[in-house]
Design a protein around this motif. Structure first.
Motif, PDB file in Angstrom:
ATOM      1  N   UNK A  22       0.951  -1.151   0.209  1.00  0.00           N
ATOM      2  CA  UNK A  22      -0.105  -0.226   0.325  1.00  0.00           C
ATOM      3  C   UNK A  22       0.669   1.089  -0.007  1.00  0.00           C
ATOM      4  N   UNK A  23       2.382   1.465   0.158  1.00  0.00           N
ATOM      5  CA  UNK A  23       2.917   2.405   0.612  1.00  0.00           C
ATOM      6  C   UNK A  23       3.399   2.424  -1.741  1.00  0.00           C
ATOM      7  N   UNK A  24       3.824   3.981  -1.513  1.00  0.00           N
ATOM      8  CA  UNK A  24       4.026   4.965  -2.805  1.00  0.00           C
ATOM      9  C   UNK A  24       5.072   5.413  -2.738  1.00  0.00           C
ATOM     10  N   UNK A  25       5.414   5.383  -3.904  1.00  0.00           N
ATOM     11  CA  UNK A  25       6.921   5.980  -4.061  1.00  0.00           C
ATOM     12  C   UNK A  25       7.026   7.097  -5.130  1.00  0.00           C
ATOM     13  N   UNK A  26       7.214   8.285  -5.377  1.00  0.00           N
ATOM     14  CA  UNK A  26       7.389   8.856  -6.217  1.00  0.00           C
ATOM     15  C   UNK A  26       8.574   9.878  -6.747  1.00  0.00           C
TER      16      UNK A  26
END
Length: 157
Positions: free
Chosen positions: A88-92
């Motif tokens: 569920x974690x996101x990195x841009x």
């Protein structure tokens, strides 16, 4: 009433984008390569084995890269440190942002990588997989040229 064009919807079944080996420690699926999205974005499903190095810190100058964790734990390099991401974690990562990833966990990590715009990043993965399968080793100069051809500059991390 407007005309609806059915050609504007592209459905790709699982058979159209199989999971392929990217060496002993990773597998990937080209869910939506740039060639399918008219260059708008590229979407890759990536599977990384436990305790695998993944990608060392690097930058891209012409595209952004995003990571969305589906299962397992993915350790991502950003801002000079390595931090774990959970499902569920996101990195841009914006263009020019130093980043990398690895799996420090005890189970496979599965995550999505989104490239925008949808440059032909699939060529990078296919060429890298072929190098790994062939067992061929490139010289440091050849690796630098390979990365440069794919808009990837390695950095200290």
């Amino acid at each position: 009433m407007s005309h609806v064009d059915p050609a504007l919807v592209d459905v790709r079944t699982l058979a159209a984008h199989p999971l392929v080996s990217n060496g002993e420690s990773s597998r990937l699926r080209m869910v939506a390569p740039g060639s399918v999205t008219a260059g708008r974005y590229g979407l890759v499903e990536y599977h990384l084995a436990p305790h695998s190095p993944g990608a060392a810190p690097h930058v891209h100058r012409t595209f952004s890269e995003s990571f969305y964790v589906l299962s397992g734990e993915l350790t991502v390099h950003h801002a000079g440190s390595w931090d774990p991401l959970a499902p569920g974690d996101f990195a841009l990562v914006h263009e020019g942002g130093a980043h990398g990833f690895r799996n420090d966990g005890d189970e496979w990590a599965t995550f999505l990588i989104l490239f925008a715009p949808g440059i032909a990043r699939e060529r990078f993965f296919l060429e890298l997989a072929e190098l790994r399968r062939s067992g061929r080793t490139l010289t440091p100069e050849q690796m630098t040229a390979f990365y440069a051809r794919h808009d990837q500059e390695m950095v200290d991390g």
